[in-house]
Design an enzyme around this catalytic site. Structure first.
Site, PDB file in Angstrom:
ATOM      1  N   PHE A   1      41.178  44.233  42.640  1.00  0.00           N
ATOM      2  CA  PHE A   1      40.926  43.141  41.690  1.00  0.00           C
ATOM      3  C   PHE A   1      40.382  43.645  40.361  1.00  0.00           C
ATOM      4  CE2 PHE A   1      40.367  39.162  44.622  1.00  0.00           C
ATOM      5  CZ  PHE A   1      41.696  39.265  44.949  1.00  0.00           C
TER       6      PHE A   1
ATOM      7  N   PRO B   1      39.690  37.798  32.474  1.00  0.00           N
ATOM      8  CA  PRO B   1      39.068  36.549  32.034  1.00  0.00           C
ATOM      9  C   PRO B   1      37.715  36.762  31.370  1.00  0.00           C
ATOM     10  CG  PRO B   1      39.774  36.447  34.342  1.00  0.00           C
ATOM     11  CD  PRO B   1      39.763  37.870  33.932  1.00  0.00           C
TER      12      PRO B   1
ATOM     13  N   LEU C   1      41.824  44.432  37.566  1.00  0.00           N
ATOM     14  CA  LEU C   1      42.377  43.763  36.391  1.00  0.00           C
ATOM     15  C   LEU C   1      42.133  42.270  36.430  1.00  0.00           C
ATOM     16  CD1 LEU C   1      45.778  45.591  35.857  1.00  0.00           C
ATOM     17  CD2 LEU C   1      43.507  46.174  35.033  1.00  0.00           C
TER      18      LEU C   1
ATOM     19  N   TYR D   1      48.907  39.600  54.000  1.00  0.00           N
ATOM     20  CA  TYR D   1      49.447  39.223  52.700  1.00  0.00           C
ATOM     21  C   TYR D   1      50.795  38.542  52.946  1.00  0.00           C
ATOM     22  CZ  TYR D   1      46.137  42.441  50.437  1.00  0.00           C
ATOM     23  OH  TYR D   1      45.015  43.093  49.982  1.00  0.00           O
TER      24      TYR D   1
END
Length: 291
Positions: A220, A227, A222, A63
């Site tokens: 992931f 969408p 949220l 990351y």
């Protein structure tokens, strides 16, 4: 803070953490690359999360690269005794920001050493082997390297990430799997195919995790809920006076006691909203409706 969950409960070194953790990935720049847009806010998020009772942080040396690990160390070292820092290995980033496997035994060892160095630790409490799809390095060879690092004391517990049911079953035959980290949320429960491969959904492994007492850590949750609006989620959220994102966290916490959500954000206001979701109480009727 909400209830607790125990990682590797039957091992010699169980780890008990609060059932709402924090995922650091969103603290990086665009495309999970580079420094955060607001470094001081990123550091404040980490400190406030831990001060609020978060005792499980999810990070990875790819990351940034190394950005979230450096932020974690700067914000929190020396680490509180109750804090569990979980990292991931098995992937790396190219200069074009693409994600590629980095899972040969010598590469996994290099990743562990890098995580230890950047985080300032002598032992990583929990490491997820992130599977990157079919490739030249068999799963048993990858896991064998991880268990060797565990025997050496560099790793306390080994978990798997992005795994299918068959891969989890194979991993359990090879050694103790402490945790599983898969994509999972109310709107994203099945396997997701995309341009870079697939992300196995948490639904296909949740019952297996429950059967073996393995916490399932949704990632992931949220990002993929927002969408894809679900009118049921919106309705129940309005009834409770909360956001749909908060309702999704509450749904995960109610869905199974073996779920350990790690919602991430780069905004302090959203962190506070996410933490507040732990106080939402959903009835059995509401959970049935959301199903």
């Amino acid at each position: 803070m909400t209830s607790t969950i125990t990682i590797a409960p039957h091992s010699a070194h169980p780890l008990t953490v609060a059932r709402l953790g924090y995922g650091t990935m969103r603290l990086t720049g665009p495309d999970i690359w580079g420094e955060p847009a607001n470094r001081s806010e990123a550091l404040q998020i980490l400190r406030e999360a831990v001060d609020a009772g978060v005792s499980f942080l999810d990070t990875a040396d790819y990351y940034g690269e190394d950005v979230t690990n450096r932020l974690v160390r700067e914000a929190l070292h020396p680490y509180p005794a109750e804090l569990v820092i979980c990292t991931k290995v098995g992937a790396t980033r190219r200069p074009d920001k693409s994600w590629v496997p980095y899972n040969r035994p010598e590469q996994l060892r290099a990743s562990i050493d890098n995580n230890l160095r950047i985080l300032g630790q002598e032992q990583i409490q929990l490491v997820h082997l992130r599977l990157m799809g079919a490739g030249p390095v068999p799963l048993d060879e990858q896991l064998g390297a991880m268990f060797e690092l565990q025997r050496e004391g560099k790793v306390l517990h080994v978990g798997l990430s992005n795994v299918t049911r068959a891969e989890l079953e194979a991993g359990l035959q090879q050694g103790p799997i402490a945790t599983v980290e898969n994509m999972y949320g109310h709107a994203q429960r099945t396997t997701l195919a995309h341009a870079h491969g697939t992300n196995p959904g948490g639904a296909e492994v949740l019952d297996l995790c429950e059967q073996h007492g393995i916490p399932l850590i949704p990632f992931f949750s949220l990002l993929h809920a927002l969408p894809q609006a679900d009118t049921r989620v919106a309705e129940v959220a309005r009834r409770h006076g909360v956001t749909e994102a908060q309702l999704n966290i509450a749904w995960l916490l109610h869905k199974s006691p073996w779920l350990l959500p790690i919602p991430g954000t780069s905004q302090l206001a959203h962190l506070r909203e996410n933490l507040a979701a732990a106080t939402i109480r959903l009835s059995a009727e509401e959970m049935a409706y959301l199903e």
